[in-house]
Design a protein around this motif. Sequence first.
Motif, PDB file in Angstrom:
ATOM      1  N   GLY A 122       0.782  -1.229   0.000  1.00 37.61           N
ATOM      2  CA  GLY A 122       0.000   0.000   0.000  1.00 37.61           C
ATOM      3  C   GLY A 122       0.809   1.272   0.000  1.00 37.61           C
ATOM      4  O   GLY A 122       0.245   2.369  -0.040  1.00 37.61           O
ATOM      5  N   SER A 123       2.130   1.169   0.021  1.00 41.08           N
ATOM      6  CA  SER A 123       2.946   2.380   0.072  1.00 41.08           C
ATOM      7  C   SER A 123       2.884   3.145  -1.240  1.00 41.08           C
ATOM      8  O   SER A 123       3.095   2.578  -2.321  1.00 41.08           O
ATOM      9  CB  SER A 123       4.398   2.022   0.378  1.00 41.08           C
ATOM     10  OG  SER A 123       5.234   3.151   0.199  1.00 41.08           O
ATOM     11  N   THR A 124       2.612   4.435  -1.145  1.00 39.01           N
ATOM     12  CA  THR A 124       2.634   5.317  -2.314  1.00 39.01           C
ATOM     13  C   THR A 124       3.466   6.576  -2.065  1.00 39.01           C
ATOM     14  O   THR A 124       3.535   7.450  -2.930  1.00 39.01           O
ATOM     15  CB  THR A 124       1.201   5.755  -2.682  1.00 39.01           C
ATOM     16  OG1 THR A 124       0.595   6.393  -1.544  1.00 39.01           O
ATOM     17  CG2 THR A 124       0.355   4.563  -3.101  1.00 39.01           C
ATOM     18  N   HIS A 125       4.111   6.657  -0.892  1.00 36.87           N
ATOM     19  CA  HIS A 125       4.839   7.876  -0.520  1.00 36.87           C
ATOM     20  C   HIS A 125       6.242   7.544   0.006  1.00 36.87           C
ATOM     21  O   HIS A 125       6.730   8.171   0.950  1.00 36.87           O
ATOM     22  CB  HIS A 125       4.060   8.657   0.555  1.00 36.87           C
ATOM     23  CG  HIS A 125       2.783   9.262   0.078  1.00 36.87           C
ATOM     24  ND1 HIS A 125       1.658   8.519  -0.199  1.00 36.87           N
ATOM     25  CD2 HIS A 125       2.455  10.555  -0.190  1.00 36.87           C
ATOM     26  CE1 HIS A 125       0.682   9.317  -0.598  1.00 36.87           C
ATOM     27  NE2 HIS A 125       1.136  10.557  -0.609  1.00 36.87           N
ATOM     28  N   THR A 126       6.904   6.575  -0.598  1.00 35.05           N
ATOM     29  CA  THR A 126       8.244   6.208  -0.150  1.00 35.05           C
ATOM     30  C   THR A 126       9.272   7.123  -0.800  1.00 35.05           C
ATOM     31  O   THR A 126       9.232   7.393  -1.994  1.00 35.05           O
ATOM     32  CB  THR A 126       8.533   4.731  -0.471  1.00 35.05           C
ATOM     33  OG1 THR A 126       7.613   3.916   0.267  1.00 35.05           O
ATOM     34  CG2 THR A 126       9.944   4.344  -0.071  1.00 35.05           C
ATOM     35  N   ASP A 127      10.229   7.585   0.010  1.00 29.82           N
ATOM     36  CA  ASP A 127      11.141   8.670  -0.350  1.00 29.82           C
ATOM     37  C   ASP A 127      12.580   8.257  -0.054  1.00 29.82           C
ATOM     38  O   ASP A 127      12.838   7.339   0.723  1.00 29.82           O
ATOM     39  CB  ASP A 127      10.761   9.907   0.478  1.00 29.82           C
ATOM     40  CG  ASP A 127      11.140  11.216  -0.178  1.00 29.82           C
ATOM     41  OD1 ASP A 127      11.920  11.221  -1.138  1.00 29.82           O
ATOM     42  OD2 ASP A 127      10.657  12.262   0.309  1.00 29.82           O
TER      43      ASP A 127
END
Length: 282
Positions: free
Chosen positions: A117-122
Amino acid sequence: MKLLRYGALGAEKPGLLDNAGLLRDLSGHVDDITGDTLDDVTLAKLRALDPADLPIVEGEQRIGACVGNIGKFLCIGLNYSDHAAETGAAIPKHPILFFKANSAIVGPYDDVVMPRGSTHTDWEVELGVVIGKEAKYVSKEDALDYVAGYCIVNDVSERHFQNNLTGQWTKGKSCDTFGPTGPWLVTRDEVGDPQNLNMTCDVNGKRMQTGTTSTMIFTVAEIIEHLSQLFTLHPGDVITTGTPPGVGMGIKPEPIYLKKGDVMDLTIEGLGHQRQNVDQDA
């Protein structure tokens, strides 16, 4: 001196990178590169070895995290004034501290696997500081004497988990594989001034971060002084010291985050290079 660990995950062996770039085996002299072998006496013995007398490690090898059995994985947030500005945060009055779970630690070339579900990994290229002897109530004037060496850390961060799941930043920082560390531990005598190192991070071949440790708000010495007033730093503890600007969260007009198939390349002057392919849990 460049110390590293090579081999399968959980079965790494100690090694040394010689001046010709050859991997040499240290198994005949130390069991591993851990807090137990990072004191000044042991490092002096390793430094006195002639690398030519050490066995060459043949073939392609996986490179593990440059320190084994890391005790505490301590992280300093918003420690570059230009990074704080890009995130809209105020300059901190004291070092911002959070912890990264040790289960996040992987080698410098291992895959980074985003959680479901990750969509904001930086991405975040950071200078890692490896403690070599017990530090309690030390002054900034003496603080660097407690450092065994330095390394690259990619403080991978899931920003939605970090900022929106209620609680400390640890939630977004501690996912499995979110702490690539290495490739080498470069001893402090070889690094010299830790506040004068250039650093970069590329994503898919595009330069995203360009910075220098000279723009840290709190220096390595000040960080060690501050933390050692709060609790004891032990040999093998790792402190990652913040990131320069250019993270995905700060890109205007729209942030850019990692996706499956992306590739991150990180460098810090004198400390080598990391590369991670990005995958995602099904």
